[in-house]
Design an enzyme around this catalytic site. Sequence first.
Site, PDB file in Angstrom:
ATOM      1  N   GLU A  33       0.770  -1.236  -0.066  1.00 46.76           N
ATOM      2  CA  GLU A  33      -0.135   0.068   0.083  1.00 46.76           C
ATOM      3  C   GLU A  33       0.778   1.228   0.058  1.00 46.76           C
ATOM      4  O   GLU A  33       0.582   2.159  -0.577  1.00 46.76           O
ATOM      5  CB  GLU A  33      -1.074  -0.083   1.379  1.00 46.76           C
ATOM      6  CG  GLU A  33      -2.139  -0.987   1.068  1.00 46.76           C
ATOM      7  CD  GLU A  33      -2.969  -0.856  -0.089  1.00 46.76           C
ATOM      8  OE1 GLU A  33      -2.950   0.241  -0.539  1.00 46.76           O
ATOM      9  OE2 GLU A  33      -3.596  -1.933  -0.279  1.00 46.76           O
ATOM     10  N   TYR A 116      -6.593   6.463   3.854  1.00 45.50           N
ATOM     11  CA  TYR A 116      -6.792   5.428   2.884  1.00 45.50           C
ATOM     12  C   TYR A 116      -5.920   4.108   3.278  1.00 45.50           C
ATOM     13  O   TYR A 116      -6.447   3.142   3.097  1.00 45.50           O
ATOM     14  CB  TYR A 116      -6.232   6.025   1.398  1.00 45.50           C
ATOM     15  CG  TYR A 116      -5.946   4.761   0.590  1.00 45.50           C
ATOM     16  CD1 TYR A 116      -7.031   3.777  -0.151  1.00 45.50           C
ATOM     17  CD2 TYR A 116      -4.730   4.306   0.469  1.00 45.50           C
ATOM     18  CE1 TYR A 116      -6.880   3.082  -0.741  1.00 45.50           C
ATOM     19  CE2 TYR A 116      -4.384   3.120  -0.339  1.00 45.50           C
ATOM     20  CZ  TYR A 116      -5.671   2.422  -0.892  1.00 45.50           C
ATOM     21  OH  TYR A 116      -5.008   1.296  -1.397  1.00 45.50           O
ATOM     22  N   ASP A 134      -9.518   5.901  -2.446  1.00 41.27           N
ATOM     23  CA  ASP A 134      -8.407   6.426  -2.966  1.00 41.27           C
ATOM     24  C   ASP A 134      -9.103   7.012  -4.195  1.00 41.27           C
ATOM     25  O   ASP A 134     -10.286   7.214  -4.369  1.00 41.27           O
ATOM     26  CB  ASP A 134      -7.453   5.432  -3.419  1.00 41.27           C
ATOM     27  CG  ASP A 134      -8.078   4.395  -4.343  1.00 41.27           C
ATOM     28  OD1 ASP A 134      -9.239   4.424  -4.607  1.00 41.27           O
ATOM     29  OD2 ASP A 134      -7.199   3.786  -5.468  1.00 41.27           O
TER      30      ASP A 134
END
Length: 346
Positions: A33, A116, A134
């Site tokens: 991520e 996020y 996102d």
Amino acid sequence: MSFNSLILIWFDKNKRNLPWRDQFDPYKIWLSEIILQQTRIAQGTGYYNRFVENYPTLKSLAEADEQMILKLWQGLGYYSRARNLHFTANYINSELNGEFPSNFLELKKLKGIGDYTAAAIASIAFNEPVPAIDGNVFRVFARYFNIELDISQPKTKTYFFNLGKEIIDQKRPGDFNQAVMELGATICTPTNPDCMNCPVNQSCEALAKKKVSELPIKSKKLKVTHRFLHFLDISNGDQVLIKKRTEKDVWLNLYNFPIIELPTEESFPSKFQEFNTTKPFRLMKEEVHLLSHQKLHISFWKANVDQEEFIRLQKEFNSEIISIEEIHQYPYPKPMEKYLDSEYPN
DNA sequence: AAATCGTGGTA
DNA sequence: TTACCAAGATT
């Protein structure tokens, strides 16, 4: 059928096979991520594989030197991600006894992890039903629900987050989040979306009202400032000067040659002639390097000077003397990397 | 809230 | 060529 069911069925059938999928190690989910923030999968995948290979565990990453991590991150951009990645690995390893925080609110406290990323990790690794908002999700939701809010305003993210909380699949929150992002990345794209093959095209409001191309709405565009940088490749025999960037500026903690920055394009070479009394600097390369918010006009100048002058310039620029053999060990921004690859190939 | 922080692909 | 923007976070 509901948005929820349709998109999960579509995801199960169409999801891409990516190296961080189908495993639930929170360290690797986190790593993927961070790498993918503002980064396309095609660009980030190689970096992910190299990081997993070099640092297979959180502990191994925590114990590495920041410079080694920046070197592995070299070329990916947004280097604060790498610095924060290392800081947080160290924090979890030493302050949290190596145990990864396992819920949204605790994850958000970690450096480098915002709304996020906390939601992505919490939902994928720990099955917590929090929506990960996102750029893809902004686009898919804005179109599907015909939302005309300005996505460049921070409060709009709160609106989308609350909407996401209502519709997220309670049994498969991680797959739901990934499904919406995957749809945005492959079907509901910014331009030329493939609405014909969209699993939710029967209930998409923007499609029904022919407003797909107008959504989402994004107002602000950032202004670009111009900078004029002169990189000085100063050598003496097999020694070169490089300098670690420690100021509050782009490329923090990366290295480059000593730099003279001038306010304009024209006022150039006379300025640094005074640094060199023996040989002139030769112009090796000129290029324009674009950052998201700056346009860098870069010139590379090269001079081989004698020992006395080398020392003087080393002090003048508060720089480090290294040998050419070890020059490729240091982390560099892209323009330096390209220059070194052509002038100092290994 | 608006600026700052990279690089590469696409139209 | 310029403009956009990509699994955003921080200050």
